[in-house]
Design an enzyme around this catalytic site. Structure first.
Site, PDB file in Angstrom:
ATOM      1  N   SER A  46       4.756   2.521   7.935  1.00  0.00           N
ATOM      2  CA  SER A  46       4.436   1.339   7.147  1.00  0.00           C
ATOM      3  C   SER A  46       5.629   0.917   6.290  1.00  0.00           C
ATOM      4  O   SER A  46       6.227   1.737   5.583  1.00  0.00           O
ATOM      5  CB  SER A  46       3.240   1.614   6.231  1.00  0.00           C
TER       6      SER A  46
ATOM      7  N   HIS B 168       0.814  -1.219   0.000  1.00  0.00           N
ATOM      8  CA  HIS B 168       0.000   0.000   0.000  1.00  0.00           C
ATOM      9  C   HIS B 168       0.845   1.266   0.000  1.00  0.00           C
ATOM     10  O   HIS B 168       0.340   2.351  -0.297  1.00  0.00           O
ATOM     11  CB  HIS B 168      -0.983  -0.003   1.189  1.00  0.00           C
TER      12      HIS B 168
ATOM     13  N   GLY C 184      -8.650 -25.318  -3.777  1.00  0.00           N
ATOM     14  CA  GLY C 184      -9.787 -25.159  -4.663  1.00  0.00           C
ATOM     15  C   GLY C 184     -11.128 -25.420  -4.017  1.00  0.00           C
ATOM     16  O   GLY C 184     -12.005 -26.042  -4.630  1.00  0.00           O
ATOM     17  N   ILE C 185     -11.308 -24.944  -2.796  1.00  0.00           N
ATOM     18  CA  ILE C 185     -12.597 -25.092  -2.114  1.00  0.00           C
ATOM     19  C   ILE C 185     -12.953 -23.793  -1.406  1.00  0.00           C
ATOM     20  O   ILE C 185     -12.093 -22.940  -1.182  1.00  0.00           O
ATOM     21  CB  ILE C 185     -12.587 -26.243  -1.075  1.00  0.00           C
TER      22      ILE C 185
ATOM     23  N   ASP D 121       0.109  -7.680   1.401  1.00  0.00           N
ATOM     24  CA  ASP D 121       0.514  -6.281   1.544  1.00  0.00           C
ATOM     25  C   ASP D 121       2.025  -6.133   1.633  1.00  0.00           C
ATOM     26  O   ASP D 121       2.545  -5.450   2.517  1.00  0.00           O
ATOM     27  CB  ASP D 121      -0.155  -5.623   2.752  1.00  0.00           C
TER      28      ASP D 121
END
Length: 388
Positions: A230, A126, A286-287, A156
């Site tokens: 950050s 960000h 994949g669920i 991030d």
């Protein structure tokens, strides 16, 4: 007569002298005859600890880490919205000699950490998102334009590269995880005032369910982290990197003693993927699942004491579909670990590499079933699951 006097001197007189001595002790020094007691090891009596008159300092830790913490300045061009009057042909004839400026420069700042002598700098995604220009400023006064190597918006993190000689590099803590109560220092550039160091402790580890990013496994600290921090470094008392400062919980916009950092181990793994592949490589099953809450179990008529993840969606031709999983299955174990927390299970699978095995234990129709899936590779934007 002489023998009687001899007996008095030899027997009676010593007795009288002894009695007089004992009487004197009782009167003037009674503590000499009080019994001495010894405290047992489990007694409540404890020796008074020595008073430490020295002043603790973390200057050595800061000196070791601070040169590798950089300030990051980003710039991007932002188009201005013009007033509709400027589109009128009548007014355009008067504006030809004074063209309107439709763009302006917008700047923001953050922090970063030099991770290698080759110039790799780790920061938050960000901090550099949508930037047209990224400038890295070192503590020694040098500056360089940075190249964006790769980014991982789901965690991030972003990896930059600068080309400068003799770069200071931070040391990474060899300890795999931090302990609650450990001393930590946050280094960054809060509010643009310049490099600043704040101190606190590790308040918690493994924080998730915060809604900040897709993948969350944060160190929580009360070391002051403010806007501009950050991407900066969270270090231990030895000057070693333990985390990348990422976010704060605040109702005022400033530090309120709840800050979050990405653990150094996770950050370095992502760095290696970004440097090698330009993207983070994660496992994928994949669920879609939902935690088995008491309310949901009651609606489904299942035992209230059941812990697991209910499969609510299957991606066609994905690893789970090929392993035979179906909507309605209740996952109870994933790679021999309890499957009760959806976030933890997603992080567990994402930490795998494509091709790794995933042993699954599940409940189907009241029976325990075991199967094995082969992890695929997670894409940033996967297809929507098929509900059946």
């Amino acid at each position: 007569m002489q023998s009687k006097l001899s007996l008095v001197y030899r027997v009676v007189l010593p007795i009288l002298l002894g009695l007089c001595t004992a009487l004197a002790i009782l009167i003037w020094a009674p503590q000499w005859i009080q019994p001495q007691t010894t405290a047992k090891p489990d007694s409540a009596v404890r020796p008074t600890p020595p008073i430490n008159l020295g002043v603790a300092s973390y200057a050595a830790a800061v000196d070791a880490a601070a040169p590798a913490v950089v300030n990051i300045y980003t710039r991007k061009n932002v188009k201005r919205e013009s007033h509709p009057i400027f589109d009128d042909p009548y007014f355009q004839q008067f504006l030809q000699q004074a063209p309107q400026q439709n763009e302006r420069m917008q700047s923001s700042l953050g922090s970063g950490v030099i991770m290698s002598a080759q110039g790799y700098v780790l920061t938050n995604h960000h901090v550099i998102r949508s930037a047209d220009e990224i400038v890295v400023a070192l503590r020694d006064g040098r500056e360089a334009n940075a190249l964006l190597v790769g980014a991982d918006p789901e965690a991030d993190l972003a990896l930059l590269k600068i080309d400068l000689p003799a770069l200071p590099v931070i040391n990474i803590a060899s300890q795999r995880s931090q302990s609650i109560g450990d001393i930590v220092l946050a280094i960054g550039n809060p509010f643009g005032v310049g490099q600043t160091v704040t101190m606190g402790i590790v308040s918690a580890i493994g924080r998730n369910h915060l809604g900040l990013n897709t993948f969350e496994n944060y160190i929580q600290t009360d070391a002051a982290i403010n806007p501009g921090n950050s991407g900066g470094a969270l270090i231990n008392a030895y000057g070693e990197l333990v985390g990348i400062n990422t976010a704060i919980y605040s109702q005022s916009g400033g530090s309120e003693g709840i800050g979050f950092a990405i653990p150094a181990e996770i950050a370095t793994n992502i760095l290696n993927d970004l440097a090698t592949h330009g993207a983070t490589i994660r496992g994928w099953l994949g669920i879609e699942v939902q935690e088995a809450t008491p309310e949901l179990l009651q609606r489904l008529g299942l035992p209230q004491a059941l812990n697991g993840l209910i499969v609510t969606g299957i991606y066609p031709a994905g690893p789970a579909a090929r392993a035979g999983l179906a909507v309605g299955d209740i996952l109870t174990m994933i790679n021999h670990q309890d499957a009760a927390d959806a976030k933890a299970a997603m992080n567990q699978i994402a930490s795998l590499r494509p091709g790794d095995s995933i042993d699954i234990e599940l409940l189907r129709g009241g029976r325990t079933v075991t199967t094995r899936a082969i992890a695929g590779q997670r894409q940033s934007q996967n297809r929507q699951p098929q509900n059946r």
